[in-house]
Design a protein around this motif. Structure first.
Motif, PDB file in Angstrom:
ATOM      1  N   ARG A  70       0.955  -1.187   0.063  1.00 13.62           N
ATOM      2  CA  ARG A  70      -0.004   0.014   0.083  1.00 13.62           C
ATOM      3  C   ARG A  70       0.795   1.203  -0.049  1.00 13.62           C
ATOM      4  O   ARG A  70       1.794   1.065   0.357  1.00 13.62           O
ATOM      5  CB  ARG A  70      -0.831   0.078   1.301  1.00 13.62           C
ATOM      6  N   ASN A  71       0.335   2.206  -0.571  1.00 11.92           N
ATOM      7  CA  ASN A  71       1.097   3.446  -0.407  1.00 11.92           C
ATOM      8  C   ASN A  71       1.307   4.167   0.783  1.00 11.92           C
ATOM      9  O   ASN A  71       0.636   3.593   1.637  1.00 11.92           O
ATOM     10  CB  ASN A  71       0.628   4.361  -1.450  1.00 11.92           C
ATOM     11  N   ARG A  72       1.907   5.106   0.918  1.00 14.20           N
ATOM     12  CA  ARG A  72       2.255   5.898   2.220  1.00 14.20           C
ATOM     13  C   ARG A  72       0.847   6.323   3.098  1.00 14.20           C
ATOM     14  O   ARG A  72       0.777   6.061   4.258  1.00 14.20           O
ATOM     15  CB  ARG A  72       3.201   6.988   2.157  1.00 14.20           C
ATOM     16  N   ALA A  73       0.085   6.872   2.150  1.00 12.57           N
ATOM     17  CA  ALA A  73      -1.260   7.023   2.785  1.00 12.57           C
ATOM     18  C   ALA A  73      -2.127   5.811   2.975  1.00 12.57           C
ATOM     19  O   ALA A  73      -3.657   6.168   3.616  1.00 12.57           O
ATOM     20  CB  ALA A  73      -1.709   8.201   1.760  1.00 12.57           C
ATOM     21  N   ASN A  74      -1.947   4.840   2.483  1.00 15.78           N
ATOM     22  CA  ASN A  74      -2.835   3.787   2.777  1.00 15.78           C
ATOM     23  C   ASN A  74      -4.002   3.640   2.062  1.00 15.78           C
ATOM     24  O   ASN A  74      -4.817   3.111   2.343  1.00 15.78           O
ATOM     25  CB  ASN A  74      -2.950   3.371   4.465  1.00 15.78           C
ATOM     26  N   THR A  75      -4.075   4.581   0.928  1.00 15.07           N
ATOM     27  CA  THR A  75      -5.319   4.901   0.218  1.00 15.07           C
ATOM     28  C   THR A  75      -5.266   3.943  -1.099  1.00 15.07           C
ATOM     29  O   THR A  75      -6.380   3.766  -1.607  1.00 15.07           O
ATOM     30  CB  THR A  75      -5.305   6.141  -0.029  1.00 15.07           C
TER      31      THR A  75
END
Length: 124
Positions: A70-75
């Motif tokens: 997942r990306n850093r923002a978890n989106t």
């Protein structure tokens, strides 16, 4: 006694100015973010998932594969298509975006990933 939506509406109508209403909007947006995050916490790397009907372009809908990091923002999450979905995407006449070599058995969708809200987990 719990506060109902009518109570909330009445409270908002009594707010004195736009700044106060903006604070309510910010609190609501924060809470929506918390609920959204909690709803998708189980979508983790290695889990099997299906792209749901809310994603565009439509030709990616219902394809299946494995969730990646997942990306850093978890989106958003990377997504590796399984063999059947790779074949379907390769041969879909609507697909003018992804060029998949014939020898590729599994294809990782390029870019910043799929929004986690567009992934439904598949039970193995």
């Amino acid at each position: 006694m719990p506060i109902g939506i009518d109570d909330v509406r009445a409270f908002i109508q009594q707010l004195p100015d736009a700044a106060a209403i903006a604070q309510v909007q910010e609190a609501a947006a924060r809470r929506l973010g918390e609920l959204d995050k909690a709803a998708h916490d189980d979508i983790t790397a290695g889990r099997r998932a299906r792209i749901n009907d809310s994603l565009r372009p439509a030709f990616l809908r219902r394809l299946t594969g494995t969730v990646q990091e997942r990306n850093r923002a978890n989106t958003r999450a990377g997504f590796l298509l399984d063999e059947d979905s790779t074949r379907l995407l390769r041969t879909d006449p609507r697909n003018n975006r992804y060029r998949i070599p014939d020898e590729s058995r599994r294809y990782r969708l390029p870019g910043s990933g799929i929004p986690v809200s567009c992934l439904d987990l598949i039970e193995d």
